[in-house]
Every structure is written in C-alpha cells, then in structure tokens.
Design a protein around this motif. Structure first.
Motif, mmCIF file in Angstrom:
data_model
loop_
_atom_site.group_PDB
_atom_site.id
_atom_site.type_symbol
_atom_site.label_atom_id
_atom_site.label_comp_id
_atom_site.label_asym_id
_atom_site.label_seq_id
_atom_site.Cartn_x
_atom_site.Cartn_y
_atom_site.Cartn_z
ATOM 1 N N THR A 134 0.770 -1.132 -0.016
ATOM 2 C CA THR A 134 0.023 -0.116 -0.041
ATOM 3 C C THR A 134 0.991 1.106 -0.138
ATOM 4 O O THR A 134 1.913 1.352 0.809
ATOM 5 N N LEU A 165 1.137 5.714 -0.331
ATOM 6 C CA LEU A 165 0.449 7.096 -0.536
ATOM 7 C C LEU A 165 1.646 8.149 -0.389
ATOM 8 O O LEU A 165 2.125 8.024 0.577
ATOM 9 N N ASN A 166 1.703 8.772 -1.526
ATOM 10 C CA ASN A 166 2.622 9.795 -1.713
ATOM 11 C C ASN A 166 3.988 9.301 -1.450
ATOM 12 O O ASN A 166 4.921 9.907 -0.463
ATOM 13 N N GLU A 167 4.384 8.296 -1.999
ATOM 14 C CA GLU A 167 5.954 7.698 -1.768
ATOM 15 C C GLU A 167 6.910 8.034 -2.840
ATOM 16 O O GLU A 167 7.725 7.434 -3.105
ATOM 17 N N VAL A 187 -1.006 -1.182 -4.198
ATOM 18 C CA VAL A 187 -2.266 -0.284 -4.256
ATOM 19 C C VAL A 187 -2.013 1.124 -3.533
ATOM 20 O O VAL A 187 -1.520 1.527 -2.596
ATOM 21 N N ASP A 188 -2.511 2.051 -4.381
ATOM 22 C CA ASP A 188 -2.114 3.400 -4.324
ATOM 23 C C ASP A 188 -3.367 3.931 -3.438
ATOM 24 O O ASP A 188 -4.595 3.924 -3.950
ATOM 25 N N GLY A 189 -3.398 4.726 -2.527
ATOM 26 C CA GLY A 189 -4.345 5.246 -1.797
ATOM 27 C C GLY A 189 -4.939 6.588 -1.913
ATOM 28 O O GLY A 189 -5.274 7.556 -1.198
ATOM 29 N N GLY A 190 -4.331 6.917 -3.167
ATOM 30 C CA GLY A 190 -4.883 8.437 -3.666
ATOM 31 C C GLY A 190 -3.842 9.485 -3.595
ATOM 32 O O GLY A 190 -3.946 10.749 -3.507
ATOM 33 N N SER A 191 -2.651 8.953 -3.920
ATOM 34 C CA SER A 191 -1.237 9.928 -4.091
ATOM 35 C C SER A 191 -1.634 11.216 -4.840
ATOM 36 O O SER A 191 -2.199 11.107 -5.858
ATOM 37 N N THR A 192 -0.942 11.978 -4.354
ATOM 38 C CA THR A 192 -1.041 13.476 -4.948
ATOM 39 C C THR A 192 0.135 13.922 -5.641
ATOM 40 O O THR A 192 0.381 15.068 -6.132
ATOM 41 N N THR A 222 3.870 9.185 -7.373
ATOM 42 C CA THR A 222 4.093 7.913 -6.932
ATOM 43 C C THR A 222 3.592 6.992 -8.191
ATOM 44 O O THR A 222 4.458 5.785 -8.479
#
Length: 65
Positions: A8, A10-12, A36-41, A44
C-alpha cells in the motif's frame, strides 16, 4: 506455496523506485505483486508505472520462475 506481495502506498515519490528495485532483487520471488495506491497526489503512480515499464523484461522472467 504461492507468495503474494501487497504494497500500500500514499505519496511515496521519494522512495517508491527504491522499493520496487528491492522487490525485484529478492531471492524469493513473489508470484504476484499488487501495488495499491491510496490516492497519491505526487508522482508515486508515474514513477511506479515507469519502473514497471523499464523493468518489463525482468518482470516477465520474474513471474515465469
């Protein structure tokens, strides 16, 4: 026994490339890798897609073993 790896993220952006390289260099190969991306802005998703594309030959052999 099959091995699945679920990551998982997120913004990585600063670390995703190193993570993917590490996954591909493991001696015990996963049968499946799910990111699985949690909505990166940030970038990523772009970096993940780029690394998957440049490593396509590695990934193809990775999943044939």
């Amino acid at each position: 026994m099959k091995v699945s790896l679920v990551v998982t993220v997120l913004n990585e952006e600063p670390s995703i490339a190193a993570l993917l390289e590490s996954i591909l260099s493991q001696t015990k190969k996963a049968d499946e890798i799910v990111i699985v991306d949690g909505g990166s802005t940030d970038k990523t998703i772009d970096i993940s897609a780029y690394n998957i594309n440049i490593n396509r030959d590695i990934l193809n052999s990775f999943f044939k073993d």
